[in-house]
Motif scaffolding. Structure first.
Motif, PDB file in Angstrom:
ATOM      1  N   VAL A   1       5.516  -3.720  -4.606  1.00  0.00           N
ATOM      2  CA  VAL A   1       4.856  -3.367  -5.859  1.00  0.00           C
ATOM      3  C   VAL A   1       5.519  -4.108  -7.011  1.00  0.00           C
ATOM      4  O   VAL A   1       6.744  -4.184  -7.110  1.00  0.00           O
ATOM      5  CB  VAL A   1       4.936  -1.853  -6.104  1.00  0.00           C
TER       6      VAL A   1
ATOM      7  N   GLY B   1       0.412  -5.158  -5.554  1.00  0.00           N
ATOM      8  CA  GLY B   1       1.191  -4.803  -4.382  1.00  0.00           C
ATOM      9  C   GLY B   1       0.698  -3.619  -3.591  1.00  0.00           C
ATOM     10  O   GLY B   1       1.039  -3.471  -2.428  1.00  0.00           O
ATOM     11  N   ARG B   2      -0.071  -2.704  -4.215  1.00  0.00           N
ATOM     12  CA  ARG B   2      -0.684  -1.620  -3.462  1.00  0.00           C
ATOM     13  C   ARG B   2      -1.885  -1.130  -4.257  1.00  0.00           C
ATOM     14  O   ARG B   2      -2.160  -1.607  -5.342  1.00  0.00           O
ATOM     15  CB  ARG B   2       0.303  -0.502  -3.150  1.00  0.00           C
ATOM     16  N   THR B   3      -2.586  -0.167  -3.706  1.00  0.00           N
ATOM     17  CA  THR B   3      -3.857   0.258  -4.282  1.00  0.00           C
ATOM     18  C   THR B   3      -3.623   0.980  -5.604  1.00  0.00           C
ATOM     19  O   THR B   3      -3.338   2.180  -5.644  1.00  0.00           O
ATOM     20  CB  THR B   3      -4.614   1.167  -3.312  1.00  0.00           C
TER      21      THR B   3
ATOM     22  N   TYR C   1      -2.890   5.755  -7.708  1.00  0.00           N
ATOM     23  CA  TYR C   1      -1.638   6.245  -8.272  1.00  0.00           C
ATOM     24  C   TYR C   1      -1.749   6.555  -9.753  1.00  0.00           C
ATOM     25  O   TYR C   1      -2.438   5.872 -10.492  1.00  0.00           O
ATOM     26  CB  TYR C   1      -0.528   5.215  -8.044  1.00  0.00           C
TER      27      TYR C   1
ATOM     28  N   PRO D   1       3.299   7.881  -7.174  1.00  0.00           N
ATOM     29  CA  PRO D   1       2.442   7.872  -5.983  1.00  0.00           C
ATOM     30  C   PRO D   1       1.662   9.162  -5.770  1.00  0.00           C
ATOM     31  O   PRO D   1       0.783   9.216  -4.911  1.00  0.00           O
ATOM     32  CB  PRO D   1       3.436   7.640  -4.844  1.00  0.00           C
TER      33      PRO D   1
END
Length: 124
Positions: A2, A26-28, A32, A100
């Motif tokens: 991330v 880096g992530r969805t 979040y 998260p």
């Protein structure tokens, strides 16, 4: 991995406005919650604002309510902090962070990734 990259900081006169941006990768991102914090020299990091994963819920520190607005664009993986009526005591490094758990939260420990920060200086 991330990555959170803040931008938009700078020097502004008291009473002025700035808009900070935080680009995530880096992530969805849309899963979040996101938060903005700030840290002045010699002081602890403090909560400024947070927004849930959908943007439907926001939460502000009392000191910034009515002057700051947090928002997000999940299509652009970006969270914003619009700041107005800035005060000299709000001079600090501003950080965005990712939570998260999806819901907005004021606690530093709930955020697991942090950006490098952007300096905001408010002159009197």
């Amino acid at each position: 991995q991330v990555q959170l990259v803040e931008s938009g900081g700078g020097l502004v006169q008291a009473g002025g406005s700035l808009r900070l941006s935080c680009a995530a990768s880096g992530r969805t991102f849309s899963s979040y919650a996101m938060g903005w914090f700030r840290q002045a020299p010699g002081k602890e990091r403090e909560f400024v604002a947070a927004i849930s994963w959908s943007g439907g819920s926001t939460y502000y520190a009392d000191s910034v309510k009515g002057r700051f607005t947090i928002s997000r664009d999940n299509a652009k993986n970006t969270v914003y902090l619009q700041m107005s009526s800035l005060k000299p005591e709000e001079t600090a490094v501003y950080y965005c962070a990712e939570n998260p758990r999806g819901y907005s939260d004021y606690r530093v420990r709930m955020y697991d990734y942090w950006g490098q920060g952007t300096q905001v200086t408010v002159s009197s």
